[in-house]
Design an enzyme around this catalytic site. Structure first.
Site, PDB file in Angstrom:
ATOM      1  N   GLN A  89      21.507  71.240 -15.504  1.00  0.00           N
ATOM      2  CA  GLN A  89      22.832  71.479 -14.917  1.00  0.00           C
ATOM      3  C   GLN A  89      23.212  72.966 -14.914  1.00  0.00           C
ATOM      4  O   GLN A  89      23.749  73.477 -13.939  1.00  0.00           O
ATOM      5  CB  GLN A  89      23.885  70.652 -15.656  1.00  0.00           C
ATOM      6  CG  GLN A  89      25.250  70.765 -14.985  1.00  0.00           C
ATOM      7  CD  GLN A  89      26.311  69.980 -15.703  1.00  0.00           C
ATOM      8  OE1 GLN A  89      26.183  68.777 -15.887  1.00  0.00           O
ATOM      9  NE2 GLN A  89      27.382  70.651 -16.116  1.00  0.00           N
ATOM     10  N   HIS A 117      25.458  62.985 -18.151  1.00  0.00           N
ATOM     11  CA  HIS A 117      24.000  62.934 -18.224  1.00  0.00           C
ATOM     12  C   HIS A 117      23.601  61.589 -18.805  1.00  0.00           C
ATOM     13  O   HIS A 117      23.876  61.311 -19.964  1.00  0.00           O
ATOM     14  CB  HIS A 117      23.481  64.089 -19.087  1.00  0.00           C
ATOM     15  CG  HIS A 117      23.690  65.429 -18.443  1.00  0.00           C
ATOM     16  ND1 HIS A 117      22.652  66.270 -18.141  1.00  0.00           N
ATOM     17  CD2 HIS A 117      24.819  66.039 -18.003  1.00  0.00           C
ATOM     18  CE1 HIS A 117      23.140  67.362 -17.554  1.00  0.00           C
ATOM     19  NE2 HIS A 117      24.447  67.251 -17.466  1.00  0.00           N
ATOM     20  N   GLU A 145      15.522  67.204 -15.790  1.00  0.00           N
ATOM     21  CA  GLU A 145      14.075  67.427 -15.822  1.00  0.00           C
ATOM     22  C   GLU A 145      13.448  67.076 -17.172  1.00  0.00           C
ATOM     23  O   GLU A 145      12.237  66.990 -17.283  1.00  0.00           O
ATOM     24  CB  GLU A 145      13.740  68.870 -15.426  1.00  0.00           C
ATOM     25  CG  GLU A 145      14.159  69.932 -16.401  1.00  0.00           C
ATOM     26  CD  GLU A 145      13.771  71.332 -15.920  1.00  0.00           C
ATOM     27  OE1 GLU A 145      13.603  71.521 -14.706  1.00  0.00           O
ATOM     28  OE2 GLU A 145      13.641  72.208 -16.778  1.00  0.00           O
TER      29      GLU A 145
END
Ligand code: ZN
Length: 185
Positions: A117, A145, A77
């Site tokens: 996460q 990521h 996000e």
């Protein structure tokens, strides 16, 4: 639900903002393509795993259930870039169990949205506690990521690991070690 018109407008502006020409051939369909894509990758928004976990079976015994290597794809996000990897779930039933595929469905519900996460790991554990009422749950996620591996610190292959324990897993290091040993291979 995704507002296609808004997403399309925004993507057009984003393309202009980075100096692209949104009307060149290769990009013409990109805004609508992205709007349809977000429908899928944010498909878990506003949902819980209730519909997957409400159908349960009586447990024959209450031995630990482990489902490991559940693949997930989510979107960070902070950068709206993908992070992906594996989730391992263990729980100790208290009379009821869910179908094994439902654990993967639960992960999917929380992966398909803009996410963190650690938060996803906790949400999966909390839904299992809530809907299966087991004696305890342990969830571990290991993800790459792309906001860290393709930009920023650029450490390809590095993994972020998050672990959440609930119920009897929280206090019992013996159970935690059993879990770690079983997910290791
Ligand atoms: Zn990020």
């Amino acid at each position: 639900m995704v507002d296609h018109e808004k997403v399309e407008k925004a993507v057009r502006m984003l393309l202009e903002g980075i100096g692209e020409d949104p009307d060149r051939e290769g990009l013409k369909e990109t805004p609508s393509r992205i709007a349809r894509m977000y429908e899928e990758i944010c498909g878990g928004m506003g949902q819980t795993a209730e519909k997957h976990l409400q159908k349960t079976f009586t447990a024959e015994n209450n031995e630990m259930v482990i489902e490991k290597d559940i693949t997930f794809y989510s979107m960070c996000e902070h950068h709206m870039l993908p992070f992906f990897g594996k989730v391992h779930i263990a729980y100790i039933p208290n009379g009821k169990v869910a179908g094994l595929s439902k654990l993967a469905r639960t992960v999917e519900v929380y992966a398909r949205r803009l996410q963190l996460q650690e938060q996803m790991t906790a949400q999966v554990a909390d839904d299992l506690m809530k809907y299966l009422q087991p004696k305890g749950v342990m969830v571990m996620a290991a993800g790459e990521h792309t906001c860290m591996t393709m930009r920023g610190v650029k450490k390809p292959g590095s993994k972020t690991v998050s672990v959440v324990t609930r119920g009897i897993f929280a206090e019992d290091t013996h159970l935690q070690n059993m879990f770690f040993n079983m997910v290791r291979e």
